[in-house]
Enzyme design. Structure first.
Site, PDB file in Angstrom:
ATOM      1  N   GLU A 175      51.403  31.383  54.728  1.00  0.00           N
ATOM      2  CA  GLU A 175      50.091  32.470  55.975  1.00  0.00           C
ATOM      3  C   GLU A 175      49.988  32.700  54.445  1.00  0.00           C
ATOM      4  OE1 GLU A 175      51.052  34.074  59.501  1.00  0.00           O
ATOM      5  OE2 GLU A 175      49.866  35.148  59.291  1.00  0.00           O
ATOM      6  N   ARG A 176      48.855  32.490  54.277  1.00  0.00           N
ATOM      7  CA  ARG A 176      47.680  32.531  53.364  1.00  0.00           C
ATOM      8  C   ARG A 176      48.162  32.289  52.099  1.00  0.00           C
ATOM      9  NH1 ARG A 176      43.973  33.102  56.759  1.00  0.00           N
ATOM     10  NH2 ARG A 176      45.087  35.102  58.603  1.00  0.00           N
ATOM     11  N   LYS A 298      57.192  43.938  60.589  1.00  0.00           N
ATOM     12  CA  LYS A 298      56.023  43.565  61.428  1.00  0.00           C
ATOM     13  C   LYS A 298      55.914  44.495  62.601  1.00  0.00           C
ATOM     14  CE  LYS A 298      51.258  41.675  61.097  1.00  0.00           C
ATOM     15  NZ  LYS A 298      50.637  40.126  60.725  1.00  0.00           N
ATOM     16  N   GLU A 302      49.763  42.795  65.353  1.00  0.00           N
ATOM     17  CA  GLU A 302      48.767  41.617  65.877  1.00  0.00           C
ATOM     18  C   GLU A 302      49.663  41.165  66.535  1.00  0.00           C
ATOM     19  OE1 GLU A 302      48.232  40.791  61.948  1.00  0.00           O
ATOM     20  OE2 GLU A 302      46.169  41.392  61.465  1.00  0.00           O
ATOM     21  N   LYS A 376      49.192  49.257  52.646  1.00  0.00           N
ATOM     22  CA  LYS A 376      48.577  48.681  52.627  1.00  0.00           C
ATOM     23  C   LYS A 376      47.575  49.614  51.755  1.00  0.00           C
ATOM     24  CE  LYS A 376      48.365  43.901  55.525  1.00  0.00           C
ATOM     25  NZ  LYS A 376      47.241  43.315  55.914  1.00  0.00           N
ATOM     26  N   ASP A 381      42.123  45.376  55.455  1.00  0.00           N
ATOM     27  CA  ASP A 381      42.894  44.420  55.116  1.00  0.00           C
ATOM     28  C   ASP A 381      42.578  44.277  53.969  1.00  0.00           C
ATOM     29  OD1 ASP A 381      44.893  42.634  55.349  1.00  0.00           O
ATOM     30  OD2 ASP A 381      43.855  41.289  57.052  1.00  0.00           O
ATOM     31  N   GLU A 409      43.734  36.041  49.144  1.00  0.00           N
ATOM     32  CA  GLU A 409      43.138  35.642  50.707  1.00  0.00           C
ATOM     33  C   GLU A 409      42.333  35.801  50.842  1.00  0.00           C
ATOM     34  OE1 GLU A 409      45.388  37.817  53.755  1.00  0.00           O
ATOM     35  OE2 GLU A 409      44.330  37.113  55.456  1.00  0.00           O
ATOM     36  N   GLU A 527      32.813  40.125  43.491  1.00  0.00           N
ATOM     37  CA  GLU A 527      32.336  41.207  45.165  1.00  0.00           C
ATOM     38  C   GLU A 527      30.625  40.857  44.697  1.00  0.00           C
ATOM     39  OE1 GLU A 527      32.212  44.960  43.785  1.00  0.00           O
ATOM     40  OE2 GLU A 527      32.358  45.607  45.869  1.00  0.00           O
ATOM     41  N   TRP A 557      38.668  41.891  66.073  1.00  0.00           N
ATOM     42  CA  TRP A 557      39.532  42.283  65.129  1.00  0.00           C
ATOM     43  C   TRP A 557      39.053  43.411  64.540  1.00  0.00           C
ATOM     44  CZ3 TRP A 557      43.665  39.886  64.155  1.00  0.00           C
ATOM     45  CH2 TRP A 557      43.955  38.469  65.036  1.00  0.00           C
TER      46      TRP A 557
END
Lengths: 695, 695
Positions: A175-176, A298, A302, A376, A381, A409, A527, A557
């Site tokens: 994942e990612r 987790k 989600e 985090k 995120d 990601e 950026e 989201w």
């Protein structure tokens, strides 16, 4: 070792990352090193010390063309001496015992000395792990062509827990993941690719990582069984490899395990059967892996199961597992990435940025001593730019680790170059003011500000089974830089970058200078051409690569920018916004609250402003958007052109690999530029002052 | 027959669609019917006539409680007489031979007569297919409670080819399927579900369909093998079933078959080996299926292979296959859905709407006699509203079929109610002016305007293996309505709707009136809450359900609306737009070209206008958007409430099924309303005159 059949000479440079151990061409330098490195004297025994020995043998032979002799008793001749912190040994080598008191469990000392005319160097660890780290340090010095005859080095890692989290699924996908598939799993089986896993352990250890979780935090059906007798022997095989490199193995677990793999019909943390189930389960795990690290969880995030199902809170949930692990010295990492992922876009009051603080601040002090909250770096995120999570400094009685994401990601997916050390440093240096000025994030997560039993830093891995581990060869710098930075948060981005470039590509000054510049500017460049001014989330939903300006605008989201014909940005002020800025200590809260003081780069994170609002730079918001996006593409073009100038100085495989990525990055940057500019031009109706092409 | 284990009484009503054959409660009516229907006299023999006999036995027993006797010689008593067009037989029943000359191959006559006091009815077909259609007609009359004692009916289908295309994959999934999985395939095997397939053949035949393709036009790897010896026996089994109901079976083929399943390395249509390969392949197919219909081909479209690879055009490609099929009487349907699906959104000159015309107009007259171009009703792709394809009327020397989509891909996916017959009628009645006034689409595709050898109408199926075939029970009306409409394009939407409601739900006048109203208003309602004024494509990319206003705006699909702070819509004028309007004959081109004359409902398809532009209705564009979107939701709420009032009059299964769908539709409509209104409010900054809630 790799699916691609290539000549060893071709893949070696890509595969070996920063442990190239290239043969040293300078004959006199070789002779100088040989005077010290011809013999290894090993005064203690352990699997970890064996790893140090093996690495020294491998590295020295490769660089100097000669394998050192080995002896296990003190020798009065030129040598590298490996020893743990042991009074007898130290005295014999003339080292003062007092000097070594400052070493912590993972610390080491490297001391040159002269033994009757022969040069020698002592690698002394408080424990065997210190020896291994010292060995990698010495090899790094030699790779860097440094003098090793006058060393007096004391190194203690700044952080106790230095961890990597894998988001690998047993099917083999990650994942990612942007670097191929898992090195651990394939088609729901273990790969048993011992050579590759061992090499991975070498890289981890070489930069000081001491903890590793090996499966995705989203624990699906097959992976739920990793803690069963069926799969534990395979986990133990992996743990054995990492153990020899001083790395503890952890597993992500499914909170609903008592239901999914047990025969209970509840996972209620206050249910005694559930508690008993976990205690038995943990005891079973430790039968296979006596030094098992513990769990990553987790939960209630989600769509993952968690204690909320039973009307319990996160402390109830985490403590359940903590209690089961406690007798064995295991710990729980409980992730704070908890928010409403079914938000109604019409709901302007709910602010996802506030969620982690709202959930966890109130539970400060309620977690067991072996429970660690995993926070985090930012409140959203892993965006290219977001403020620091206000949980840092707010939780004063709760063990915690900071979570970064080495996997790119949202930052270019190892196609686009984005060296993240400068971003991470900004986070670590951020002053929370929790105890007045100087309450930096790094001083909190390293456990010096508050007396946490456990603390440190973790991050999502960026490696996979691609030949070069990280897809883009230059993304190896994020893996390296992450380890080095969390070992020593005082290192500058420039120092880390320079180390990595030299270790990876050698010492051609043109290459060193160019690649350093590319790395150090790359975050700002990324950026520039992506989401402006901290607003984030203008990326394609789902896979998270490339622009989609309204892709998240009407989603569930909680990720909106509210652009309209007059302006853009999210009002998170206390005065008339969501109130998020009030989650910070007053010094920061006031800065963010006010349009006058809010830093430009976070302006749209905290404020909804007209397109004509003037930034501190003097530009209007709309003109800033246009300027940075045109600039970003020019910068990528420039990087690519400069890389092409290095063609003759870098081996073909890595040269072509990086060139391919720059080509993709340029395509991506152009798409970002044109979509962002077009989107805001269509919305604002305000033309570019410089009359450049907007579609 | 179905995976769900339910009592027969529960599923029967859903499964049986419009062939309910409910027992007639009115005793005197039953007696009246019995006077005619007690005996069947069958004067010809064929598998198709057997199907007619079987259907009459089944239907009459079910409705009248009595199975008719059968005789195969003329009987001088009350009877239903089945006969093909044969002078001897007709004369015997007193029918004038001359009267029957007007019947075409699929036509039939139904004639009541009095045989010495006994009532009888003659079902006379030019061929056996006519008998079968006549039998279904008679059964329909009885289900509709009509008098059958004074019938003189001549029916010729208006269209020669009346076809359904399945987009079923062998894995069992259906591309754009909203009613479960395929009835033909599962897990890359044939289902061999003979009962279900036969029932499907009955439904098709009952509304006059005579052609069927059974696999997706996107022919993937497994499906490419449908024309191999391995799979042809299974195709033949399916063809056998359909043959008995007068339906020819076709296959979609992969243009690259000579490479994919042959051993050639080219599929170049001018290569003699390729030509020979197809000739042999076709001969092989006809060994298994002597009346095989032919091929459907999607070539050089959305990444499908085609003749462009070899520098050949569509005529070269289609004629290759036509030549191979010609000796066996087979035909090729060559789809015109060809456009650049990798368009750069910055490219404002390319207009996908123009693509089909640009590709095929120039090839008019170059196709073989057994090649048929298959043209979607509109220039884009089955949107809720688009203009009629300008290819109709432009191709005068090329066989053609019109392609509709019964599957509600962009029109609510059988969750939302959208009865499409009114839309199809608008298309059929559209006057192309190709030969002056009166050159309607229906007169072109039925072959009366130009002397095409083959012509007619085809459509994408909306059925699957759901118990009720179509997901939403009310979506059965689209299947029924499609068949009835293309048989007789003069039927009104009201007539078709009323037939379907009565056949499906019976004759309760409240039910009939309410369901008729729901059906007849549903297209307009769906249009109200979705994309406004013909602009289209504000739907979620990929799955095509629910709103995503900018979802296609920066995509590669050539589907944009160019909304900005001043206005919205696509300028397709000749004057200063893409020039699409110039593809029509002058009468239409002028109407579309001018803002003054362009119909409101297509305004944004042809023009980019300010939000303040006034429509013919007197409303501004922005106020129209707000008004229709608020109205649309109210209309769905109203439909749902009215359905709930029918609870006691409709069996539970169908009642709940439709209620569930209305619940989903309402949720969808609200999301559309709010997103569309918010989007345009944010863009325009113009508030709703009525001050309703916009987020």
């Amino acid at each position: 070792m790799t699916n691609v059949k290539l000549e060893e000479s071709v893949w070696k440079s890509a595969y070996n990352c920063w442990l190239q151990y290239s043969d040293i061409k300078d004959h006199s330098r070789v002779q100088e090193y040989k005077k010290v490195c011809s013999n290894l004297v090993i005064l203690d025994q352990s699997a970890i010390i064996d790893s140090a020995k093996e690495e020294l043998e491998k590295g020295l032979f490769s660089m100097l063309g000669e394998t050192p002799t080995i002896s296990y008793e003190p020798q009065k001749k030129a040598s590298i001496v490996l020893a743990t912190y042991d009074q007898r040994t130290i005295k014999e080598y003339g080292v003062d015992y007092e000097d070594c008191n400052i070493l912590n469990d993972d610390g080491y000392m490297i001391q040159s000395f002269d033994y009757q005319g022969d040069k020698a160097v002592l690698l002394l660890g408080k424990t065997d792990k210190g020896i291994l780290y010292a060995a990698f340090h010495l090899l790094r010095l030699i790779q860097m062509s440094k003098d090793i005859n006058n060393l007096t080095i004391f190194e203690n890692p700044k952080n106790q827990i230095r961890m990597i989290n894998h988001w690998d699924n047993m099917l083999g996908d990650i994942e990612r993941g942007y670097s191929g598939n898992s090195i651990f799993y394939d088609q729901n089986e273990f790969t048993h690719d011992v050579d590759r896993i061992k090499d991975y352990a070498r890289y981890l250890s070489s930069v000081g990582i001491n903890s590793l979780s090996i499966n995705n935090v989203n624990v699906h059906q097959v992976e739920s069984k990793l803690i069963t007798k069926e799969l534990l022997p395979h986990v133990a095989e992996i743990a054995d490899i990492f153990r020899s490199y001083g790395i503890n193995t952890y597993l992500s677990v499914n909170y609903a395990s008592p239901i999914e793999i047990g025969d209970l019909n509840t996972a209620d943390p206050l249910d005694s059967e559930v508690q008993a189930w976990w205690s038995e389960k943990v005891a079973e795990i430790y039968e296979y892996i006596p030094d098992f690290g513990g769990f990553i969880v987790k939960a209630d995030s989600e769509h993952r199961p968690g204690p909320f199902t039973y009307g319990r809170n996160h402390a109830d949930g985490a403590n359940l597992l903590g209690r089961a692990l406690e007798p064995f010295g295991g710990i729980v990492f409980w992730r704070c990435f908890v928010y409403d992922c079914l938000q109604d876009w019409r709901d302007r009051k709910t602010d996802r940025a506030k969620a982690a603080y709202d959930h966890f601040k109130q539970l400060d002090g309620e977690f067991l001593d072996n429970v660690i909250l995993q926070i985090k770096n930012g409140p959203m995120d892993f965006q290219v730019r977001e403020p620091v999570s206000p949980l840092f400094g707010s939780l004063k009685q709760t063990n915690q680790v900071l979570e970064f994401q080495v996997a790119q990601e949202y930052t270019g997916q190892q196609k686009d170059l984005c060296f993240l050390v400068p971003q991470w440093k900004e986070v670590l240096d951020f002053d929370t003011y929790s105890e007045g000025k100087g309450s930096t994030v790094k001083s909190i997560v390293n456990g010096s500000k508050y007396p946490f039993q456990y603390s440190g830093i973790t991050a999502v891995s960026n490696i996979g089974n691609d030949l070069n581990w990280t897809g883009n060869t230059l993304a190896q710098a994020n893996f390296y830089g992450y380890g080095r930075l969390i070992w020593d948060t005082e290192l500058s981005a420039e120092e880390i970058s320079d180390e990595w470039v030299r270790l990876t590509f050698g010492h051609d000054e043109h290459v060193v200078e160019e690649v350093n510049q590319m790395l150090l500017n790359s975050w700002q460049i990324y950026e520039n051409y992506t989401s402006p001014l901290g607003v984030g989330w203008m990326i394609n939903p789902g896979h998270h690569y490339g622009p989609n300006i309204e892709g998240y605008e009407y989603s569930k989201w909680g990720t909106y920018h509210f652009s309209d014909c007059l302006g853009t940005g999210v009002n998170r002020t206390v005065k008339n916004g969501t109130g998020y800025s009030g989650q910070y200590y007053p010094e920061n809260a006031e800065i963010y609250e006010s349009l006058e003081t809010c830093p430009d780069e976070l302006l749209l994170f905290f404020h909804h402003v007209p397109y004509t609002h003037r930034l501190k730079s003097g530009e209007t918001v709309i003109q800033h958007i246009y300027n940075t996006h045109f600039l970003g593409v020019e910068q990528v073009e420039n990087m690519k052109a400069r890389w092409e100038q290095l063609k003759d100085k870098i081996d073909t495989y890595r040269y072509e690999n990086v060139l391919d990525r720059f080509t993709m990055q340029l395509e991506n940057a152009i798409e970002w530029r044109d979509r962002i500019n077009t989107y805001f031009y269509r919305h604002s109706g305000i033309p570019d002052e410089k009359k450049r092409t907007i579609y």
